[in-house]
Design an enzyme around this catalytic site. Structure first.
Site, PDB file in Angstrom:
ATOM      1  N   TRP A  10       0.790  -1.136  -0.484  1.00 21.41           N
ATOM      2  CA  TRP A  10      -0.276   0.097  -0.453  1.00 21.41           C
ATOM      3  C   TRP A  10       0.669   1.415   0.041  1.00 21.41           C
ATOM      4  O   TRP A  10       0.582   2.472  -0.252  1.00 21.41           O
ATOM      5  CB  TRP A  10      -1.051   0.050   1.764  1.00 21.41           C
ATOM      6  CG  TRP A  10      -1.997  -0.932   1.314  1.00 21.41           C
ATOM      7  CD1 TRP A  10      -2.335  -1.881   0.458  1.00 21.41           C
ATOM      8  CD2 TRP A  10      -3.010  -0.914   2.331  1.00 21.41           C
ATOM      9  NE1 TRP A  10      -3.840  -2.284   0.496  1.00 21.41           N
ATOM     10  CE2 TRP A  10      -3.979  -1.903   1.468  1.00 21.41           C
ATOM     11  CE3 TRP A  10      -3.693  -0.784   3.554  1.00 21.41           C
ATOM     12  CZ2 TRP A  10      -4.584  -2.409   2.296  1.00 21.41           C
ATOM     13  CZ3 TRP A  10      -4.221  -1.277   4.409  1.00 21.41           C
ATOM     14  CH2 TRP A  10      -5.485  -2.342   2.952  1.00 21.41           C
ATOM     15  N   LYS A  11       1.807   1.467  -0.057  1.00 20.75           N
ATOM     16  CA  LYS A  11       2.986   2.197   0.322  1.00 20.75           C
ATOM     17  C   LYS A  11       2.067   3.250   1.149  1.00 20.75           C
ATOM     18  O   LYS A  11       2.280   3.011   1.904  1.00 20.75           O
ATOM     19  CB  LYS A  11       2.962   3.285  -0.601  1.00 20.75           C
ATOM     20  CG  LYS A  11       3.971   1.866  -2.182  1.00 20.75           C
ATOM     21  CD  LYS A  11       4.494   2.141  -3.052  1.00 20.75           C
ATOM     22  CE  LYS A  11       4.555   1.579  -4.479  1.00 20.75           C
ATOM     23  NZ  LYS A  11       4.990   1.631  -5.507  1.00 20.75           N
ATOM     24  N   HIS A  96      13.378  -2.074  -1.203  1.00 19.10           N
ATOM     25  CA  HIS A  96      12.335  -0.873  -2.697  1.00 19.10           C
ATOM     26  C   HIS A  96      12.607  -0.259  -3.120  1.00 19.10           C
ATOM     27  O   HIS A  96      13.727   0.098  -2.626  1.00 19.10           O
ATOM     28  CB  HIS A  96      10.669  -1.068  -1.747  1.00 19.10           C
ATOM     29  CG  HIS A  96       9.927  -0.365  -2.230  1.00 19.10           C
ATOM     30  ND1 HIS A  96       9.734   0.874  -4.003  1.00 19.10           N
ATOM     31  CD2 HIS A  96       8.778  -1.500  -3.556  1.00 19.10           C
ATOM     32  CE1 HIS A  96       8.796   0.071  -4.499  1.00 19.10           C
ATOM     33  NE2 HIS A  96       8.466  -0.836  -4.440  1.00 19.10           N
ATOM     34  N   GLU A 168      11.478  -6.126  -9.660  1.00 18.65           N
ATOM     35  CA  GLU A 168      10.327  -4.756 -10.329  1.00 18.65           C
ATOM     36  C   GLU A 168      11.399  -3.519 -10.524  1.00 18.65           C
ATOM     37  O   GLU A 168      12.171  -2.862 -10.127  1.00 18.65           O
ATOM     38  CB  GLU A 168       9.941  -4.076  -8.836  1.00 18.65           C
ATOM     39  CG  GLU A 168       9.305  -4.636  -7.457  1.00 18.65           C
ATOM     40  CD  GLU A 168       8.153  -3.866  -6.428  1.00 18.65           C
ATOM     41  OE1 GLU A 168       7.098  -4.165  -6.602  1.00 18.65           O
ATOM     42  OE2 GLU A 168       8.870  -3.055  -6.064  1.00 18.65           O
ATOM     43  N   GLY A 174       4.322   2.309 -11.346  1.00 23.08           N
ATOM     44  CA  GLY A 174       3.596   3.942 -11.541  1.00 23.08           C
ATOM     45  C   GLY A 174       3.456   4.330 -12.365  1.00 23.08           C
ATOM     46  O   GLY A 174       3.292   5.300 -12.590  1.00 23.08           O
ATOM     47  N   SER A 214       3.111  -2.160 -12.004  1.00 23.07           N
ATOM     48  CA  SER A 214       2.174  -1.787 -13.176  1.00 23.07           C
ATOM     49  C   SER A 214       1.285  -3.172 -13.532  1.00 23.07           C
ATOM     50  O   SER A 214       0.766  -3.355 -14.315  1.00 23.07           O
ATOM     51  CB  SER A 214       2.470  -1.343 -14.300  1.00 23.07           C
ATOM     52  OG  SER A 214       3.117  -0.299 -13.699  1.00 23.07           O
ATOM     53  N   GLY A 235       1.240  -2.847  -6.452  1.00 27.63           N
ATOM     54  CA  GLY A 235       1.055  -1.128  -5.465  1.00 27.63           C
ATOM     55  C   GLY A 235      -0.270  -0.491  -6.351  1.00 27.63           C
ATOM     56  O   GLY A 235      -0.547  -1.008  -5.734  1.00 27.63           O
ATOM     57  N   GLY A 236      -0.181   0.241  -7.034  1.00 30.56           N
ATOM     58  CA  GLY A 236      -1.194   0.811  -7.014  1.00 30.56           C
ATOM     59  C   GLY A 236      -2.573   0.193  -7.094  1.00 30.56           C
ATOM     60  O   GLY A 236      -3.395   0.419  -6.494  1.00 30.56           O
TER      61      GLY A 236
HETATM   62  P1  13P Z   1       2.776  -0.101  -8.332  1.00 28.47           P
HETATM   63  O1  13P Z   1       2.066  -1.659  -9.172  1.00 28.47           O
HETATM   64  O2  13P Z   1       2.113   1.128  -8.623  1.00 28.47           O
HETATM   65  O3  13P Z   1       3.512  -0.114 -10.091  1.00 28.47           O
HETATM   66  O4  13P Z   1       3.921  -0.239  -8.097  1.00 28.47           O
HETATM   67  C1  13P Z   1       4.830  -1.367  -8.225  1.00 28.47           C
HETATM   68  C2  13P Z   1       5.245  -1.776  -6.542  1.00 28.47           C
HETATM   69  O5  13P Z   1       5.800  -0.989  -6.357  1.00 28.47           O
HETATM   70  C3  13P Z   1       5.104  -3.113  -5.862  1.00 28.47           C
HETATM   71  O6  13P Z   1       5.774  -2.493  -4.258  1.00 28.47           O
END
Ligand code: 13P
Length: 256
Positions: A10-11, A96, A168, A174, A214, A235-236
């Site tokens: 979730w950051k 990360h 990643e 993102g 993504s 992430g998103g």
């Molecule tokens: P996104 O899925 O938003 O591209 O982020 C990936 C991420 O950094 C997961 O740790």
């Protein structure tokens, strides 16, 4: 066979009410199925609530987004492995690319975290990834080799099956531009080859390698169908319960 691991990072998002409603929906969507391992990595502030809400459920596990390698001490603003264990956290994301790029974490510091996590019986998710400049300069493999070698430095072979690697690519995070399944598979196979060189094939075969960058419901299944892609770090698309549940469903489909 390696069990797929689908994780939500979730950051720096969500407050209490949002986390509560996410988990209520996710629990309904998932039921008690455990054929895919599901992990939630909320911000530290939401770990107690999430821990309480997932309870004894085998279906959803908890992860943290970061930790400090020291056991305790004068480290204002930091969180130790023991503090995470206290909240029934099982996994911790380390290295990360946002931590590396924004907070200046070195490969060596990330390696300290991996070792400290294992010492505390937390499973580290070691993130590695190259920038676009690295890829365009054909340095992507050497960057990954360096991050992996330092990240796994001093890790006893007995901990290797409990180590997760997340590939990643920074250019895919993102941006909406995921690595193609072929690009990701190529790097995942390379990562497994590096682990084979550092340990042996039997150990490397047990390491789960997640793809992140993504990942969305629309691309998740094809990515996770690749032989060396053992899950996703999202992430998103993990911020909305139904979208995250759709990625978990894709992981189920990808098991074949
Ligand atoms: P996104 O899925 O938003 O591209 O982020 C990936 C991420 O950094 C997961 O740790």
């Amino acid at each position: 066979m390696r069990k797929k691991l689908v994780a939500a990072n979730w950051k720096m998002h969500k407050i209490t009410a949002e986390a509560r409603s996410f988990l209520e929906t996710l629990k309904l969507e998932l039921g008690e199925e455990t054929d895919v391992e599901v992990l939630l990595a909320p911000p530290f502030t939401l770990l107690p609530l999430c821990s309480q809400m997932v309870g004894e459920s085998a279906a959803i596990k908890l992860g943290a987004q970061n930790m400090h390698p020291a056991k305790a001490g004068a480290f204002t603003g930091e969180i130790s492995a023991q503090m995470l264990r206290d909240l029934f956290v099982r996994y911790v994301i380390v290295g990360h690319s946002e931590r590396r790029a924004i907070f200046g974490e070195s490969d060596q510091f990330v390696g300290e975290k991996v070792r400290a996590a294992h010492e505390a019986s937390l499973r580290p998710i070691l993130c590695v990834g190259e920038t676009l400049a690295h890829r365009e300069g054909s340095q992507h493999e050497s960057v990954i080799d360096r991050q992996l070698t330092a990240g796994l430095e001093g890790v006893d072979a007995k901990h290797i099956p409990d180590t997760v690697v997340a590939y990643e690519p920074v250019w895919a995070i993102g941006t909406g531009h995921n690595a193609t399944p072929a690009q990701a598979q190529e790097m995942h196979a390379h990562i497994r080859a590096v682990i084979t060189r550092l340990y042996d094939a039997a150990h490397a075969d047990r390491v789960r390698i997640q793809y992140g960058g993504s990942v969305k419901p629309e691309n998740a299944e094809e990515l996770m169908r690749q032989p060396d892609i053992d899950g996703a770090l999202v992430g998103g698309a993990s911020l909305e319960a139904r979208s995250f549940a759709a990625i978990i469903a894709a992981a189920r489909e990808a098991r074949g």
